[in-house]
Design a protein around this motif. Structure first.
Motif, mmCIF file in Angstrom:
data_model
loop_
_atom_site.group_PDB
_atom_site.id
_atom_site.type_symbol
_atom_site.label_atom_id
_atom_site.label_comp_id
_atom_site.label_asym_id
_atom_site.label_seq_id
_atom_site.Cartn_x
_atom_site.Cartn_y
_atom_site.Cartn_z
ATOM 1 N N ILE A 12 0.797 -1.077 -0.083
ATOM 2 C CA ILE A 12 0.001 -0.080 -0.042
ATOM 3 C C ILE A 12 0.883 1.359 -0.121
ATOM 4 O O ILE A 12 1.711 1.377 0.786
ATOM 5 C CB ILE A 12 -0.973 0.034 1.262
ATOM 6 C CG1 ILE A 12 -1.616 -1.306 1.210
ATOM 7 C CG2 ILE A 12 -1.942 1.187 1.285
ATOM 8 C CD1 ILE A 12 -2.853 -1.307 0.284
ATOM 9 N N ASP A 13 0.636 2.300 -0.972
ATOM 10 C CA ASP A 13 1.250 3.420 -1.048
ATOM 11 C C ASP A 13 0.656 4.336 0.218
ATOM 12 O O ASP A 13 -0.335 4.649 0.133
ATOM 13 C CB ASP A 13 1.062 3.969 -2.208
ATOM 14 C CG ASP A 13 1.773 5.371 -2.445
ATOM 15 O OD1 ASP A 13 2.490 5.868 -1.338
ATOM 16 O OD2 ASP A 13 1.756 6.106 -3.304
ATOM 17 N N ALA A 14 1.474 4.529 1.075
ATOM 18 C CA ALA A 14 1.146 5.189 2.486
ATOM 19 C C ALA A 14 1.640 6.766 2.507
ATOM 20 O O ALA A 14 1.563 7.367 3.533
ATOM 21 C CB ALA A 14 1.538 4.495 3.742
ATOM 22 N N SER A 15 2.219 7.056 1.213
ATOM 23 C CA SER A 15 2.744 8.392 1.306
ATOM 24 C C SER A 15 1.803 9.545 0.801
ATOM 25 O O SER A 15 2.005 10.669 1.064
ATOM 26 C CB SER A 15 3.924 8.604 0.488
ATOM 27 O OG SER A 15 3.314 8.307 -1.047
ATOM 28 N N VAL A 16 0.633 8.993 0.674
ATOM 29 C CA VAL A 16 -0.564 10.153 0.248
ATOM 30 C C VAL A 16 -1.399 10.238 1.545
ATOM 31 O O VAL A 16 -1.177 10.067 2.515
ATOM 32 C CB VAL A 16 -1.351 9.494 -0.938
ATOM 33 C CG1 VAL A 16 -0.604 9.358 -2.263
ATOM 34 C CG2 VAL A 16 -1.794 8.040 -0.651
ATOM 35 N N SER A 17 -2.447 11.106 1.277
ATOM 36 C CA SER A 17 -3.354 11.676 2.393
ATOM 37 C C SER A 17 -4.276 10.078 3.091
ATOM 38 O O SER A 17 -4.146 9.243 2.297
ATOM 39 C CB SER A 17 -4.393 12.415 2.274
ATOM 40 O OG SER A 17 -5.075 11.788 1.252
ATOM 41 N N GLU A 18 -4.382 10.373 4.546
ATOM 42 C CA GLU A 18 -5.061 9.359 5.080
ATOM 43 C C GLU A 18 -6.475 8.858 4.487
ATOM 44 O O GLU A 18 -6.350 7.329 4.374
ATOM 45 C CB GLU A 18 -5.422 9.781 6.490
ATOM 46 C CG GLU A 18 -4.220 10.092 7.436
ATOM 47 C CD GLU A 18 -4.679 10.564 8.716
ATOM 48 O OE1 GLU A 18 -5.691 10.912 8.927
ATOM 49 O OE2 GLU A 18 -3.481 10.939 9.617
ATOM 50 N N PRO A 19 -7.198 9.737 4.036
ATOM 51 C CA PRO A 19 -8.471 8.902 3.257
ATOM 52 C C PRO A 19 -8.129 8.237 1.890
ATOM 53 O O PRO A 19 -8.457 7.126 1.804
ATOM 54 C CB PRO A 19 -9.163 10.324 2.782
ATOM 55 C CG PRO A 19 -8.945 11.323 3.628
ATOM 56 C CD PRO A 19 -7.230 11.058 4.129
ATOM 57 N N LEU A 20 -6.888 8.751 1.287
ATOM 58 C CA LEU A 20 -6.427 7.942 0.026
ATOM 59 C C LEU A 20 -6.004 6.834 0.399
ATOM 60 O O LEU A 20 -6.399 5.519 -0.451
ATOM 61 C CB LEU A 20 -5.628 8.635 -0.669
ATOM 62 C CG LEU A 20 -6.240 9.986 -1.610
ATOM 63 C CD1 LEU A 20 -5.177 10.525 -2.156
ATOM 64 C CD2 LEU A 20 -7.230 9.488 -2.653
ATOM 65 N N VAL A 21 -5.241 6.426 1.519
ATOM 66 C CA VAL A 21 -4.592 5.369 1.759
ATOM 67 C C VAL A 21 -5.735 4.362 2.518
ATOM 68 O O VAL A 21 -5.682 3.295 1.947
ATOM 69 C CB VAL A 21 -3.603 5.506 3.140
ATOM 70 C CG1 VAL A 21 -2.998 4.143 3.700
ATOM 71 C CG2 VAL A 21 -2.377 6.541 2.662
#
Length: 195
Positions: free
Chosen positions: A165-174
């Protein structure tokens, strides 16, 4: 569902577990929080290890987690945040799952670049006043994670359980990305969001 979250310090494991816990209606079991909540007379030496960026002893963690997983609310599923962290813990957990006649459904690997993580941890260290987020501990925590926890990904990839999972983006997108990986045929909206 029974899900393990793996990711470096600051990747957002706790935040995503809280969101997913509400959506799936299973408990979020965060071993870091459990260890920090120990009474000083019970865990003074463990507190010192954690504050310096080190792990708690495997045997102690295994006993603590086994006791928590035996509670009624964990019988239909759980989200594990911060466990297993070592090969010893992972192997013992595998055996426990077999003994209980249950299996893991997924291992969610939260991926974030080192630069983003360091920035997050510095901010958290200031706002939450966590000793293990002090700047002098951050790099030591990364070093320990790379040496002892990252190898668990190979362990779980061999079992076909890892979802990157790409967790570098915003919390909602993650969260949306996680939900899509867990339910590939569904929209990236969890049931709790509709309530």
């Amino acid at each position: 569902m029974r899900i393990v979250f793996i990711g470096p310090p600051g990747a957002g494991k706790g935040t995503q577990c809280e969101l997913l816990s509400k959506a799936l209606r299973v408990p979020h079991i965060g071993t870091g929080g459990m260890l920090r909540a120990l009474e000083p007379d019970r865990g003074e030496q463990i507190h010192l290890r954690i504050d310096r960026g080190h792990f708690a002893p495997d045997e102690f963690v295994l006993q603590m987690v086994a006791k928590r997983l035996a509670q009624p609310d964990s019988q239909t599923g759980y989200l594990l945040d911060g466990f297993p962290r070592t090969q010893v813990q992972a192997s013992a957990f595998d055996q426990q799952l077999i003994a209980d006649s249950v299996k893991l459904d997924h291992v969610l690997h939260l991926q974030v670049s080192a630069d983003v993580l360091i920035k997050r941890l510095r901010k958290r260290g200031k706002t939450e006043k966590r000793a293990d987020d002090a700047e002098e501990c951050i790099r030591e925590r990364f070093r320990i994670y790379e040496a002892r926890t990252e190898p668990l990904l190979d362990h779980y990839r061999q079992q076909g359980l890892v979802r990157d999972i790409d967790a570098s983006v915003s919390e909602p997108l993650v969260h949306a990305s996680i939900w899509e990986r867990l339910h590939p045929d569904a929209l990236a909206i969890d049931p709790a969001a509709k309530d």
